[in-house]
Design a protein around this motif. Structure first.
Motif, mmCIF file in Angstrom:
data_model
loop_
_atom_site.group_PDB
_atom_site.id
_atom_site.type_symbol
_atom_site.label_atom_id
_atom_site.label_comp_id
_atom_site.label_asym_id
_atom_site.label_seq_id
_atom_site.Cartn_x
_atom_site.Cartn_y
_atom_site.Cartn_z
ATOM 1 N N PHE A 81 0.858 -1.185 0.000
ATOM 2 C CA PHE A 81 0.000 0.000 0.000
ATOM 3 C C PHE A 81 0.896 1.236 0.000
ATOM 4 N N VAL A 82 0.667 2.148 -0.937
ATOM 5 C CA VAL A 82 1.479 3.356 -1.031
ATOM 6 C C VAL A 82 0.577 4.588 -1.058
ATOM 7 N N ARG A 83 1.161 5.692 -0.701
ATOM 8 C CA ARG A 83 0.449 6.962 -0.676
ATOM 9 C C ARG A 83 0.068 7.381 -2.090
ATOM 10 N N GLU A 84 -1.203 7.718 -2.267
ATOM 11 C CA GLU A 84 -1.652 8.132 -3.599
ATOM 12 C C GLU A 84 -1.074 9.500 -3.936
ATOM 13 N N THR A 85 -0.438 9.586 -5.070
ATOM 14 C CA THR A 85 0.165 10.847 -5.482
ATOM 15 C C THR A 85 -0.830 11.651 -6.309
ATOM 16 N N ASN A 86 -0.551 12.938 -6.465
ATOM 17 C CA ASN A 86 -1.379 13.808 -7.296
ATOM 18 C C ASN A 86 -0.540 14.993 -7.755
ATOM 19 N N GLU A 87 -1.133 15.873 -8.510
ATOM 20 C CA GLU A 87 -0.382 16.993 -9.076
ATOM 21 C C GLU A 87 0.148 17.923 -7.994
ATOM 22 N N HIS A 88 -0.652 18.154 -6.952
ATOM 23 C CA HIS A 88 -0.220 19.029 -5.859
ATOM 24 C C HIS A 88 1.027 18.464 -5.161
ATOM 25 N N ILE A 89 0.989 17.157 -4.824
ATOM 26 C CA ILE A 89 2.140 16.522 -4.178
ATOM 27 C C ILE A 89 3.361 16.570 -5.100
ATOM 28 N N ALA A 90 3.140 16.322 -6.385
ATOM 29 C CA ALA A 90 4.248 16.334 -7.340
ATOM 30 C C ALA A 90 4.919 17.699 -7.397
ATOM 31 N N ILE A 91 4.129 18.768 -7.321
ATOM 32 C CA ILE A 91 4.692 20.124 -7.381
ATOM 33 C C ILE A 91 5.452 20.464 -6.109
#
Length: 432
Positions: A81-91
């Protein structure tokens, strides 16, 4: 991560070893470490829990590994199980593991987002009778902060009181203590980076330099070779500071005539190396300094020869004490009466050599590994005798990391790092 990607075949092997020791109808869960706060919005740099890294290669916060060899659904026998990434986290934080990347890193096909954990875990627990909980049982542990793992254990005991509980730590002590060839290669890389740092110092150290300047030189060399930095807090102890075993201030000026004890080493891919060398600040040992230095070196060489399959750790340390006693008699630091009248619980040699000679090393500097059973091939140990003489403002410690072999003496991962007194002097003086 700075290190090159590790083949997931290592983590597949490690999981297979763990599964082979599990009870029937049992499930095991491993959590990543927290990111620890300092104050305000500041945090310490993230360090992955070594157990989940050992079993999955996942080097990221908010990660959970589930191992369930007898799960009814085949795809749930290994789950990450891993933390779901998104555009905000990527930035703001940069790249995180995608499901595809998590599979590439770990070799685990079934990847879920962390938000799915509670639902899937509950379903898996209806099939299991026993759950392995990952308590910290290392003989040097002194944990005061509640870890992510500890919070999970509390939650499981509260939420699933009818399940049997088992401990993952005894299995990990057994399997993590014996290294795979890939692990030894990673440790060799860490040792090679350490060598580069030490050789850099031999041309840098001279009277007037400050201990923190030496620390900076090492950190520069380590990071430029793909290490995160020090495998543990560096000890750079000149003169009398060497008699403080865990000296960490590194804020004194190195003086002409002093010895400089450096217990400093690089990590690589979360694997530790552990080196100690003692050098003369001015490039030349006095006769007394060299006599003490060579006594420590002889103890190290004799102790190393005893690290073979079948050796018992406690017996080994007793033998090391006898060798050290002989050297201290030769240096005039002990006399026969001291030895004859010694306290068996605290032998006479302990006045000048008060710590152990060897410990397991691997993903932790003081690594997991069985200590009460005979040593096995491919265990990796430090060898680090020392003599500390406060009255003479001097301390000498020498340390290498060695791999136990099936036959013969262990293989020294630090064989290329200068240690003979004459070579140290030659290299220091040729560089100036």
């Amino acid at each position: 991560m700075k290190y090159d990607i590790i083949s997931n075949s290592l983590f597949k092997k490690n999981r297979k070893k763990f599964m082979s020791q599990m009870k029937p109808k049992s499930i095991a869960v491993f959590n990543s470490n927290d990111i620890y706060p300092i104050s305000a919005d500041s945090t310490l740099p993230f360090e992955q829990h070594r157990d989940i890294f050992y079993l999955s290669g996942a080097d990221q916060e908010e990660t959970i590994l589930v191992i369930f060899p007898e799960a009814n659904t085949t795809k749930h026998r290994e789950v990450l199980f891993v933390r779901e990434t998104n555009e905000h986290i990527a930035i703001w934080e940069g790249e995180k593991l995608t499901k595809e990347k998590a599979t590439e890193v770990s070799g685990i096909e079934t990847i879920y987002w962390l938000s799915d954990f509670d639902k899937i875990f509950f379903d898996l627990m209806t099939e299991a009778e026993t759950i392995y909980l990952n308590t910290n049982e290392h003989y040097r542990q002194a944990v005061e902060t509640q870890t992510r793992e500890a919070r999970f254990i509390e939650k499981v005991k509260s939420g699933f009181p009818a399940h049997q509980v088992a401990r993952s730590n005894p299995i990990l002590q057994k399997i993590r203590g014996v290294k795979e060839p890939e692990e030894i290669e990673l440790m060799q890389t860490a040792c090679n980076i350490t060598e580069k740092g030490f050789r850099r110092l031999l041309g840098f150290v001279k009277p007037g330099v400050w201990e923190y300047e030496i620390e900076a030189e090492l950190l520069h060399e380590f990071i430029r070779n793909r290490s995160k930095g020090f495998a543990y807090s560096p000890i750079i102890a000149s003169g009398a500071n060497a008699n403080v075993l865990h000296y960490l201030e590194n804020n004194k000026q190195c003086k002409d005539g002093d010895l400089l004890l450096m217990d400093v080493a690089a990590e690589y891919a979360n694997y530790s190396s552990d080196l100690t060398r003692t050098i003369p600040v001015n490039g030349t040992f006095t006769k007394r300094q060299k006599d003490v230095y060579n006594a420590v070196l002889r103890v190290k060489n004799e102790a190393t020869k005893m690290l073979v399959p079948g050796t018992i750790w406690a017996d080994y340390h007793k033998e090391c004490g006898k060798i050290m006693t002989s050297e201290l008699l030769g240096l005039g630091l002990l006399d026969k009466a001291d030895v004859q009248n010694e306290n068996a619980e605290w032998p006479a040699y302990k006045k000048y050599f008060m710590h152990g000679t060897s410990h397991h090393i691997g993903l932790n500097t003081h690594d997991y590994g069985e200590l009460k059973t005979p040593m096995k091939a491919n265990m990796v140990f430090t060898v680090e005798p020392g003599i500390y003489i406060p009255d003479e403002q001097m301390g000498v410690r020498l340390e290498d990391d060695v791999v136990i072999q099936e036959q013969g003496e262990p293989f020294n991962l630090m064989a290329n790092i200068p240690i003979e007194a004459d070579e140290i002097e030659q290299l220091m003086n040729s560089a100036n």
